[in-house]
Write a protein that holds these residues in place. Structure first.
Motif, mmCIF file in Angstrom:
data_model
loop_
_atom_site.group_PDB
_atom_site.id
_atom_site.type_symbol
_atom_site.label_atom_id
_atom_site.label_comp_id
_atom_site.label_asym_id
_atom_site.label_seq_id
_atom_site.Cartn_x
_atom_site.Cartn_y
_atom_site.Cartn_z
ATOM 1 N N ASN A 16 10.054 8.705 -2.118
ATOM 2 C CA ASN A 16 11.127 8.159 -2.347
ATOM 3 C C ASN A 16 10.760 6.599 -2.651
ATOM 4 O O ASN A 16 9.919 6.004 -1.898
ATOM 5 N N ASP A 17 11.092 6.243 -3.895
ATOM 6 C CA ASP A 17 10.598 4.515 -3.794
ATOM 7 C C ASP A 17 11.171 3.626 -2.995
ATOM 8 O O ASP A 17 12.582 3.747 -2.568
ATOM 9 N N LEU A 30 8.583 -1.436 1.362
ATOM 10 C CA LEU A 30 7.809 -0.808 2.079
ATOM 11 C C LEU A 30 6.294 -0.701 1.312
ATOM 12 O O LEU A 30 5.479 -1.057 2.030
ATOM 13 N N TYR A 31 6.418 0.032 0.438
ATOM 14 C CA TYR A 31 5.161 0.456 -0.280
ATOM 15 C C TYR A 31 4.673 -0.973 -1.360
ATOM 16 O O TYR A 31 4.997 -0.928 -2.450
ATOM 17 N N GLN A 32 3.907 -1.741 -0.658
ATOM 18 C CA GLN A 32 3.479 -2.796 -1.327
ATOM 19 C C GLN A 32 2.084 -3.176 -1.563
ATOM 20 O O GLN A 32 1.468 -3.806 -2.339
ATOM 21 N N THR A 33 1.189 -2.243 -1.060
ATOM 22 C CA THR A 33 -0.212 -2.235 -1.296
ATOM 23 C C THR A 33 -0.798 -0.817 -1.271
ATOM 24 O O THR A 33 -0.040 0.090 -1.066
ATOM 25 N N LYS A 44 4.986 8.569 1.735
ATOM 26 C CA LYS A 44 5.220 9.365 0.541
ATOM 27 C C LYS A 44 5.390 10.694 0.581
ATOM 28 O O LYS A 44 5.942 11.288 -0.224
ATOM 29 N N THR A 45 4.738 11.254 1.661
ATOM 30 C CA THR A 45 5.072 12.704 1.906
ATOM 31 C C THR A 45 5.410 13.138 3.123
ATOM 32 O O THR A 45 4.951 14.300 3.570
#
Ligand code: PLP
Length: 462
Positions: A310-311, A315-318, A327-328
């Motif tokens: 899920n985007d 959280l996901y910055q690098t 992501k999984t």
């Protein structure tokens, strides 16, 4: 923190010493719990000394799962290397969603998963993740099965009558997960087992065909490697053909005994595992790491990503998805369950894990031999199972297990199969030796003799 570590050390030493003398903790009846122990939480805190005393008391009265008297569930023992890894994971307190927050620990998790995939014989297309328990890895398999069947469900919701197939002897998480995933408990089909507790494949084929005729959409078959009561292994290879014919996801729930992948001698019990879509096992069961350490691997990692990513820009910055394990995974914040497994694996090698697994089958053989040579016992188990199911002198299993518990003698449970109820001894603690298994029976026998009046009515009625 330094002082706290000293307190920890002190309490643990005390526990270890006490366990030597008393492998079973004092029985605390649930209805006397709050009188026996001061568990109250108050406005004001307490001194460090009082806290230490309170913790000591609590720890010493807690059921002991690491001793040679605990056979109650499908875990046991205390592997010091795995404990070391888990303690370090607590001190480090990373969250496994991103490389930024967990760094090399991500590598630890990834490498354990890669090695498991390699043992199965899968290539780089495969991958996996850790989840908080075997119930949850099974849940992930069901969600992937659902999404593989119809990728629009995760956005639009369920609008079809999907069905899943599992054996009567499978774990109760399957119907629970059917409820969670929108499939519904009523759409779980329980396939009969043979006399060994293995799924009957002809019946499976018939039930699926019937559902298709009736307008249902079959989506998955769940097979069990080590059924919860009998420790039976469903056949895998012949089910692939059925799954291909009907386009079904194939999962193997190896929570209990899937760890046979580490054993040259016993991996034949999951022959064909390379053909499945997903496979899960609990390292906290046969491998003996602390709870929980549950792994699911998938042949094609795209399914993991499709169902669980899920985007989230906050959280996901690098880094790449490949190193951002959130992501999984099922969770967002996620504790590091991999380090304990890695620490143990690193320490003893794959050969060491194999020895752990083989030893449990050896202990099971010792137990079966003992029971077969003693006519006071009736054995219900078959070979190649680490669940030893038996009755003693015709005494109801429940009566013996409860009395052993209430007298702080042994912790062991009972189960049923094909209408028989019996004691289920599991030889899952690889730290036990032959003498510990034999001692179990000797304790049981002298207990029944000593407290024969407890069992008299049952015996008389036989
Ligand atoms: C133990 C077990 C589970 C559940 O695992 P948890 O980690 O307790 O959630 C699932 N399936 C089987 C066959 C099991 O033995």
């Amino acid at each position: 923190m330094q002082n706290t570590l000293k307190t920890f050390d002190k309490i643990v030493r005390e526990l270890l010493e006490d366990e030597q003398n008393f492998p079973v903790s004092e029985f605390v009846p649930s209805n006397e719990l709050y009188e026996t122990l001061d568990l109250s939480l108050n406005e004001s805190g307490i001194s460090n000394e009082d806290l230490e005393t309170a913790l000591q008391d609590l720890v010493l009265k807690t059921p002991r799962t690491a001793t040679n008297a605990f056979f109650n569930q499908l875990f046991g023992g205390r592997n010091d290397k795995a404990v070391l890894g888990d303690l370090l994971a607590v001190i480090l307190n990373n969250s496994m969603y991103t490389y930024k927050a967990a760094g090399p620990q991500i590598g630890v998790e990834k490498i354990t998963l890669r090695e498991v995939c390699k043992l199965i014989g899968w290539d780089e297309l495969s991958n996996g993740t850790y989840a908080p328990g075997g119930s949850m890895t099974n849940y992930m398999s069901m969600v992937m099965a659902r999404d593989a069947f119809d990728g629009s469900i995760k956005n639009k919701g369920v609008n079809k009558k999907m069905t899943v197939y599992t054996s009567k002897e499978s774990h109760y998480s399957i119907p629970k997960n059917a409820a969670f995933s929108g499939i519904g408990r009523e759409q779980v089909r329980y396939v009969p087992s043979d006399k060994f507790g293995k799924m009957n494949i002809d019946e499976l084929q018939k039930i699926i065909e019937q559902d298709v005729q009736n307008g249902y959409s079959p989506i998955m078959v769940n097979l069990t490697a080590g059924t919860t009561v009998m420790g039976a292994f469903d056949p895998i290879r012949p089910v692939r053909e059925i799954c291909d014919k009907y386009g079904l996801w194939m999962h193997v729930d190896g929570a209990y005994c899937g760890s046979v992948i580490f054993s040259e001698k016993y991996k034949h019990l999951i022959d064909g595992v390379e053909l499945v879509d997903s496979f899960s096992f609990n390292a906290h069961k046969m491998i003996g790491t602390p709870l929980s350490c549950s792994i699911i691997v998938v042949k094609n990692k795209q399914y993991l990503h499709d169902s669980f990513s899920n985007d989230a820009s906050y959280l996901y910055q690098t880094d790449q998805d490949e190193f951002n394990l959130g992501k999984t995974s099922l969770q967002c914040g996620r504790r590091n369950d991999a380090l304990k497994f890695w620490t143990l694996w690193k320490s003893v090698g794959t050969n060491g894990l194999e020895k752990i697994v083989d030893h449990q089958f050896h202990l099971a053989n010792v137990a079966r031999e003992y029971l077969r040579s003693n006519s006071d016992y009736k054995l219900y188990s078959y070979d190649d199972s680490i669940s030893i199911c038996f009755n003693y002198k015709g005494i109801p299993a429940k009566a013996i297990c409860t009395a052993l518990y209430e007298h702080s003698e042994l912790l062991v449970g009972y189960g049923t199969f094909n209408g028989d109820e019996f004691i289920r001894l599991v030889t899952i603690n690889a730290q036990n030796e032959e003498k510990d298994v034999l001692n179990f029976f000797h304790l049981l026998e002298s207990f029944v003799e000593k407290y024969s009046d407890l069992f008299l009515p049952a015996e008389a009625s036989k």
